[in-house]
Design a protein around this motif. Structure first.
Motif, PDB file in Angstrom:
ATOM      1  N   PRO A   1       0.692  -1.347  -0.020  1.00  0.00           N
ATOM      2  CA  PRO A   1       0.177   0.058   0.040  1.00  0.00           C
ATOM      3  C   PRO A   1       0.881   1.318  -0.022  1.00  0.00           C
ATOM      4  O   PRO A   1       1.890   1.403   0.558  1.00  0.00           O
ATOM      5  CB  PRO A   1      -0.685  -0.061   1.209  1.00  0.00           C
ATOM      6  N   ALA A   2       0.412   2.341  -0.638  1.00  0.00           N
ATOM      7  CA  ALA A   2       1.065   3.659  -0.808  1.00  0.00           C
ATOM      8  C   ALA A   2       0.013   4.763  -0.967  1.00  0.00           C
ATOM      9  O   ALA A   2      -1.191   4.502  -0.839  1.00  0.00           O
ATOM     10  CB  ALA A   2       2.181   3.506  -1.798  1.00  0.00           C
ATOM     11  N   ARG A   3       0.589   5.871  -1.178  1.00  0.00           N
ATOM     12  CA  ARG A   3      -0.412   7.032  -1.684  1.00  0.00           C
ATOM     13  C   ARG A   3      -1.340   7.522  -0.532  1.00  0.00           C
ATOM     14  O   ARG A   3      -2.547   7.778  -0.561  1.00  0.00           O
ATOM     15  CB  ARG A   3      -1.235   6.786  -2.848  1.00  0.00           C
ATOM     16  N   GLN A   4      -0.980   7.341   0.687  1.00  0.00           N
ATOM     17  CA  GLN A   4      -2.021   7.564   1.863  1.00  0.00           C
ATOM     18  C   GLN A   4      -1.444   9.071   2.190  1.00  0.00           C
ATOM     19  O   GLN A   4      -2.099   9.438   3.373  1.00  0.00           O
ATOM     20  CB  GLN A   4      -1.586   6.560   3.020  1.00  0.00           C
ATOM     21  N   GLN A   5      -0.486   9.636   1.662  1.00  0.00           N
ATOM     22  CA  GLN A   5      -0.144  10.849   2.011  1.00  0.00           C
ATOM     23  C   GLN A   5      -0.181  11.788   0.820  1.00  0.00           C
ATOM     24  O   GLN A   5      -0.354  11.287  -0.255  1.00  0.00           O
ATOM     25  CB  GLN A   5       1.100  10.905   2.737  1.00  0.00           C
ATOM     26  N   GLY A   6      -0.122  12.957   1.064  1.00  0.00           N
ATOM     27  CA  GLY A   6      -0.283  14.141  -0.239  1.00  0.00           C
ATOM     28  C   GLY A   6      -1.757  14.344  -0.673  1.00  0.00           C
ATOM     29  O   GLY A   6      -2.538  13.736  -0.198  1.00  0.00           O
ATOM     30  N   ASP A   7      -1.552  15.056  -1.759  1.00  0.00           N
ATOM     31  CA  ASP A   7      -3.107  15.275  -2.401  1.00  0.00           C
ATOM     32  C   ASP A   7      -3.527  14.385  -3.334  1.00  0.00           C
ATOM     33  O   ASP A   7      -2.697  13.802  -4.169  1.00  0.00           O
ATOM     34  CB  ASP A   7      -2.981  16.729  -3.132  1.00  0.00           C
ATOM     35  N   VAL A   8      -4.746  13.795  -3.070  1.00  0.00           N
ATOM     36  CA  VAL A   8      -5.347  12.816  -3.760  1.00  0.00           C
ATOM     37  C   VAL A   8      -5.471  13.246  -5.421  1.00  0.00           C
ATOM     38  O   VAL A   8      -4.992  12.511  -6.147  1.00  0.00           O
ATOM     39  CB  VAL A   8      -6.694  12.502  -3.316  1.00  0.00           C
TER      40      VAL A   8
ATOM     41  N   ARG B   1      -7.316   4.879   1.475  1.00  0.00           N
ATOM     42  CA  ARG B   1      -7.330   5.917   1.977  1.00  0.00           C
ATOM     43  C   ARG B   1      -8.552   6.820   2.388  1.00  0.00           C
ATOM     44  O   ARG B   1      -8.695   7.390   3.464  1.00  0.00           O
ATOM     45  CB  ARG B   1      -6.232   7.012   0.790  1.00  0.00           C
ATOM     46  N   ALA B   2      -9.448   6.260   1.444  1.00  0.00           N
ATOM     47  CA  ALA B   2     -10.853   6.734   1.947  1.00  0.00           C
ATOM     48  C   ALA B   2     -11.377   6.213   2.966  1.00  0.00           C
ATOM     49  O   ALA B   2     -12.034   7.011   3.855  1.00  0.00           O
ATOM     50  CB  ALA B   2     -11.918   6.213   0.670  1.00  0.00           C
ATOM     51  N   TRP B   3     -11.192   4.845   3.391  1.00  0.00           N
ATOM     52  CA  TRP B   3     -11.722   4.359   4.879  1.00  0.00           C
ATOM     53  C   TRP B   3     -10.853   5.402   5.796  1.00  0.00           C
ATOM     54  O   TRP B   3     -11.317   5.781   6.855  1.00  0.00           O
ATOM     55  CB  TRP B   3     -11.090   3.069   4.802  1.00  0.00           C
ATOM     56  N   LEU B   4      -9.158   5.446   5.862  1.00  0.00           N
ATOM     57  CA  LEU B   4      -8.744   6.269   6.705  1.00  0.00           C
ATOM     58  C   LEU B   4      -9.338   7.631   6.900  1.00  0.00           C
ATOM     59  O   LEU B   4      -9.405   8.317   7.941  1.00  0.00           O
ATOM     60  CB  LEU B   4      -7.375   6.206   6.533  1.00  0.00           C
ATOM     61  N   VAL B   5      -9.421   8.221   5.932  1.00  0.00           N
ATOM     62  CA  VAL B   5      -9.982   9.762   5.772  1.00  0.00           C
ATOM     63  C   VAL B   5     -11.459   9.885   6.575  1.00  0.00           C
ATOM     64  O   VAL B   5     -11.859  10.709   7.312  1.00  0.00           O
ATOM     65  CB  VAL B   5     -10.396  10.184   4.538  1.00  0.00           C
ATOM     66  N   SER B   6     -12.343   8.654   6.201  1.00  0.00           N
ATOM     67  CA  SER B   6     -13.569   8.580   6.952  1.00  0.00           C
ATOM     68  C   SER B   6     -13.755   8.433   8.463  1.00  0.00           C
ATOM     69  O   SER B   6     -14.721   8.881   8.972  1.00  0.00           O
ATOM     70  CB  SER B   6     -14.378   7.270   6.298  1.00  0.00           C
ATOM     71  N   ALA B   7     -12.485   8.375   8.967  1.00  0.00           N
ATOM     72  CA  ALA B   7     -12.524   8.304  10.450  1.00  0.00           C
ATOM     73  C   ALA B   7     -12.059   9.782  11.090  1.00  0.00           C
ATOM     74  O   ALA B   7     -12.098   9.782  12.215  1.00  0.00           O
ATOM     75  CB  ALA B   7     -11.432   7.101  10.860  1.00  0.00           C
ATOM     76  N   LEU B   8     -11.703  10.462   9.934  1.00  0.00           N
ATOM     77  CA  LEU B   8     -11.333  11.702  10.678  1.00  0.00           C
ATOM     78  C   LEU B   8     -12.440  12.662  11.031  1.00  0.00           C
ATOM     79  O   LEU B   8     -13.512  12.516  10.379  1.00  0.00           O
ATOM     80  CB  LEU B   8     -10.430  12.622   9.504  1.00  0.00           C
ATOM     81  N   PRO B   9     -12.185  13.442  11.965  1.00  0.00           N
ATOM     82  CA  PRO B   9     -13.374  14.425  12.176  1.00  0.00           C
ATOM     83  C   PRO B   9     -13.947  15.432  11.172  1.00  0.00           C
ATOM     84  O   PRO B   9     -12.763  15.843  10.288  1.00  0.00           O
ATOM     85  CB  PRO B   9     -12.741  15.240  13.636  1.00  0.00           C
ATOM     86  N   LEU B  10     -14.892  15.491  10.853  1.00  0.00           N
ATOM     87  CA  LEU B  10     -15.283  16.324   9.864  1.00  0.00           C
ATOM     88  C   LEU B  10     -14.952  17.796  10.022  1.00  0.00           C
ATOM     89  O   LEU B  10     -14.915  18.493  11.164  1.00  0.00           O
ATOM     90  CB  LEU B  10     -17.031  16.551   9.590  1.00  0.00           C
ATOM     91  N   GLN B  11     -14.301  18.531   9.040  1.00  0.00           N
ATOM     92  CA  GLN B  11     -13.683  19.782   8.996  1.00  0.00           C
ATOM     93  C   GLN B  11     -14.034  20.441   7.701  1.00  0.00           C
ATOM     94  O   GLN B  11     -13.387  20.286   6.490  1.00  0.00           O
ATOM     95  CB  GLN B  11     -12.250  19.693   9.284  1.00  0.00           C
ATOM     96  N   ASN B  12     -14.968  21.308   7.763  1.00  0.00           N
ATOM     97  CA  ASN B  12     -15.418  22.087   6.559  1.00  0.00           C
ATOM     98  C   ASN B  12     -14.263  23.011   6.208  1.00  0.00           C
ATOM     99  O   ASN B  12     -13.456  23.674   7.110  1.00  0.00           O
ATOM    100  CB  ASN B  12     -16.803  22.848   6.969  1.00  0.00           C
TER     101      ASN B  12
END
Length: 333
Positions: free
Chosen positions: A234-241, A297-308
């Protein structure tokens, strides 16, 4: 329920074989192998619950091609561009904007400066430049949103079956675009025969597309295991999607001429050709790894607090607000 999904998947696969146009995308075999290998290579901290839907996600891998038939013109107009990314056609952009609609407007602005009805003008539009990069990142955001729902329901001890089914469909969609993006002929104006100056005398026959991605792939009997052998960690877990997607498509385009070289050598007509096999194995593994990385990455991001965002993207007071699109472009993440 799982058996029902499997029956539906098989039935729709047969429908795709009958109705899809020859040069639509990777053939069904490759798309299925890419999707299934991506699921099989998910790390333990990824959305492994999706593996229970492997039959559906693999069986429905070519579903987006059903939305591209001439008999369904509105669907075709909207969907066709999502399957290509012809970078040479919009080389005047140093970097594509972070908005599908800003991209469309930039193409129109450039087209209006070209001689009317010239070849450049006729092809400087979304159909002949493609919108695949946007289709992928838009689908990524939909996955994140759905995975947040899964997490909330699971935390509350509620049934996640329905959101999981919706997520399986979303994986089919993003998986198809990523799979297409890994196929070098989907990332170049030379998608269906060589266009323009041709000093190396490559074929201009449109059938090169299907001969590579369907006929050759079928002839070698590509399997999920063939793809898995080449999938890296696995890779691409950092930086801009979005930047990662653009780099992925640039890498695919860099392999485009190799397809024409192999065709010129007769390798695409020879299932025993090691160089042609290696290219198929490498590109399908690259696509599978990209899909796996985006799901993870989508799964990891989904765990983060919502930040508008700090400023409302729809507010004219936002410094980045574009009145031509009615919104600010997506921020760098």
């Amino acid at each position: 329920m799982r058996n029902r999904f499997k029956i539906i998947a098989v039935g729709l696969q047969l429908a795709l074989i009958v109705t899809a146009t020859p040069a639509a995308a990777w053939g069904g075999r490759a798309h299925t192998a890419i999707n299934r290998a991506a699921l099989a290579s998910l790390p333990a901290d990824g959305p492994v619950f999706l593996q229970a839907h492997a039959d559906f996600i693999g069986g429905m891998a070519s579903l987006p091609d059903l939305w591209r038939q001439p008999v369904d013109p509105f669907a075709k107009m909207e969907e066709d561009p999502n399957h290509g990314w012809f970078r040479e056609q919009f080389a005047f952009m140093k970097k594509p904007p972070r908005s599908r609609y800003e991209f469309v407007i930039a193409l129109l602005d450039a087209q209006r400066k070209m001689p009317p009805r010239s070849d450049a003008a006729l092809r400087t539009n979304v159909r002949w430049t493609g919108t695949m990069a946007y289709a992928i990142v838009e689908a990524f955001d939909r996955l994140v949103a759905g995975m947040r729902v899964h997490r909330r329901l699971a935390a509350q001890g509620q049934d996640t079956r329905h959101i999981d089914q919706a997520l399986a469909y979303d994986v089919v969609r993003i998986g198809h675009y990523v799979g297409d993006g890994a196929q070098p002929l989907h990332a170049s104006i030379h998608s269906d025969g060589w266009r323009g100056a041709n000093p190396k005398h490559y074929t201009t026959d449109r059938s090169i597309h299907s001969r590579f991605e369907t006929m050759f792939v079928d002839a070698i009997g590509l399997t999920e295991q063939d793809v898995l052998r080449g999938v890296p960690a696995p890779a691409r877990q950092q930086g801009d999607v979005f930047d990662a997607v653009l780099a992925f498509l640039d890498d695919s385009a860099a392999n485009m001429e190799r397809v024409y070289q192999l065709d010129q050598q007769g390798a695409l007509a020879d299932p025993a050709s090691r160089p042609a096999r290696d290219l198929v194995y490498a590109r399908t593994a690259t696509g599978s790894a990209m899909l796996r990385d985006l799901l993870h990455r989508a799964w990891l991001v989904s765990a983060l607090p919502l930040q508008n965002p700090a400023a409302d993207p729809l507010s004219p007071a936002n410094p980045a607000y574009n009145p031509e699109t009615g919104s600010a472009p997506a921020p760098v993440k």
